[in-house]
Structures are given as structure tokens and as C-alpha cells.
Design an enzyme around this catalytic site. Structure first.
Site, mmCIF file in Angstrom:
data_model
loop_
_atom_site.group_PDB
_atom_site.id
_atom_site.type_symbol
_atom_site.label_atom_id
_atom_site.label_comp_id
_atom_site.label_asym_id
_atom_site.label_seq_id
_atom_site.Cartn_x
_atom_site.Cartn_y
_atom_site.Cartn_z
ATOM 1 N N ASP A 8 0.520 2.586 -5.503
ATOM 2 C CA ASP A 8 1.217 2.232 -4.240
ATOM 3 C C ASP A 8 0.439 1.171 -3.706
ATOM 4 O O ASP A 8 -0.199 0.392 -4.393
ATOM 5 C CB ASP A 8 0.673 3.353 -3.259
ATOM 6 C CG ASP A 8 0.926 3.307 -1.954
ATOM 7 O OD1 ASP A 8 2.157 3.046 -1.586
ATOM 8 O OD2 ASP A 8 0.224 3.602 -1.046
ATOM 9 N N ASP A 10 0.066 -0.251 0.330
ATOM 10 C CA ASP A 10 -0.732 -0.051 1.465
ATOM 11 C C ASP A 10 -1.706 1.068 1.317
ATOM 12 O O ASP A 10 -1.243 2.281 1.036
ATOM 13 C CB ASP A 10 0.179 0.264 2.680
ATOM 14 C CG ASP A 10 1.044 -0.983 3.228
ATOM 15 O OD1 ASP A 10 0.305 -2.221 3.290
ATOM 16 O OD2 ASP A 10 2.113 -0.956 3.104
#
EC number: 3.1.3.101
Length: 213
Positions: A8, A10
Site C-alpha cells: 500500500d 499511504d
């Protein structure tokens, strides 16, 4: 042994959650809509428009597109908290690249944002695939993004590993059939209970000995 590593963005490679939550909080305050921390957390790891659709009824006379544009404007203000690199992120990416492990990022953010953030981080050129909200029809917790990344890298889900910090992303990885490492960088361990393994951050990764052999 895992053949590819998927991340991922953020909260996993960069920590912009303080900035993102403050932008959403300003939106709610500006329109006089009540909110609490659980409401702000509900936006984490999901495409902005999909998350906003859950709350748009509280913003009378405004569309999802209008509200998301307003949030983006708040996020761009100079007084917002700065995004920082998650501990161990670049070290792990460089280590895996040197080991010739294909790398990918699967993010709920739009491509222009993701490419800008990854360029600032110095990670964009290290990636073999980047899947953004612009590349899928359904965002996390739907598995489409991670399934698309596996297809692009020509591997089975069982040959991949995902690093995630948010419940929605962990669910997406698990629904795609991928082993998932949860990072407690933005949520507590209880919120990440669906992950296969929990780590504090990427400094605790000891590749390739993660999870079952």
C-alpha cells in the site's frame, strides 16, 4: 518463498494519515457536519469518492465530486501536516530490488497523486507495477487492485505478499488470496486483526522469513 512484494502507499510507505484526516476534518467542520475519530478512520485506505459516498447524505446540496475536490484543496494547503517516510520503507525497497524481487504498489489514491508521492519518496523508479484508483473499477476492500497487480506481474496470489496498514487494504489482500502483513503505523493491532502477521513498521521485516515457510 514469495516471488513478489506488494505495498500500500499511504500509511505503509509514506505516512500522510495526519494530513488526510485533518483535510477530512476540515470538510466536516466547514459544513457543520458532526464527526468523530471513527468517521475519519473510515476514509483510511479507501478511494475518496467511495468513502465520501457513505457520508454525502449529511452534506445537503453537495455532490461527492464537489466534496472530494474541496478535500483535495484542503490537503494542498501549506499549513497541513507534512507526509513523512515510514521507517524502513526505502531500505526494504532497495533491499528487495537488489534481490531482484519484483515490487508493486496498490493504492486507493489517484495516479497523479501516487506518482508524485512515490517520486518524492524516490521509489517510483524501483517499482515494476503501480495500480491506482484510476486502474480499477472497485476500490479496497475489493480485491481487484491486488488481483490486477498479480496478473500484471504474472504470479499467482499465493506467490505474493502484501504490506498494509489499513483494515480495508488487509481485507482486499485476503480476499485476493494473498498473505498479508499488517503494519501498526496508523491503526492499533485490534483493528488489523485480519492480517496474517502484525509488525510495528517495515524495519521489522526480515525477508524472506515472514509468515509460514
Amino acid at each position: 518463498m514469495y516471488k513478489v512484494a506488494l505495498f500500500d502507499l499511504d500509511g505503509t510507505l509514506i505516512n500522510s494519515e495526519h494530513k488526510n484526516r485533518e483535510a477530512w476534518a476540515r470538510l466536516f467542520r466547514r459544513h457543520g457536519v458532526p464527526y468523530d475519530d471513527s468517521v475519519l478512520r473510515s476514509f483510511t485506505g479507501r478511494p475518496a469518492k467511495e468513502a465520501m459516498a457513505d457520508h454525502v447524505a449529511s452534506f445537503a446540496g453537495h455532490s461527492v465530486d464537489e466534496l472530494c475536490a474541496e478535500v483535495a484543496a484542503y490537503a494542498a494547503l501549506p499549513d497541513m501536516p507534512a507526509a513523512v517516510t515510514v521507517d524502513g520503507a526505502m531500505e526494504l525497497l532497495h533491499q528487495l530490488q537488489q534481490m531482484r524481487v519484483p515490487l508493486g504498489v496498490v493504492t486507493s489514491g489517484p495516479r497523479d497523486y501516487a506518482e508524485s508521492a512515490l517520486t518524492t519518496l524516490g521509489a517510483l523508479q524501483l517499482l515494476d507495477v503501480l495500480i491506482t484508483a484510476d486502474d480499477v473499477s472497485r476500490g479496497k476492500p475489493d480485491p481487484e487492485g491486488y488481483s490486477t497487480a498479480c496478473s500484471a506481474l504474472n504470479v499467482e496470489p499465493s506467490q505474493a505478499i502484501v504490506f498494509e496498514d489499513a483494515p480495508a487494504g488487509i481485507l482486499a489482500a485476503k480476499r485476493a488470496g494473498i498473505f498479508c502483513v499488517g503494519l501498526t503505523t496508523t491503526h492499533d493491532a485490534e483493528a488489523l486483526a485480519e492480517a496474517d502477521v502484525l509488525l510495528k513498521d517495515l524495519t521489522e521485516v526480515r525477508w524472506p522469513h515472514i509468515g509460514p515457510s
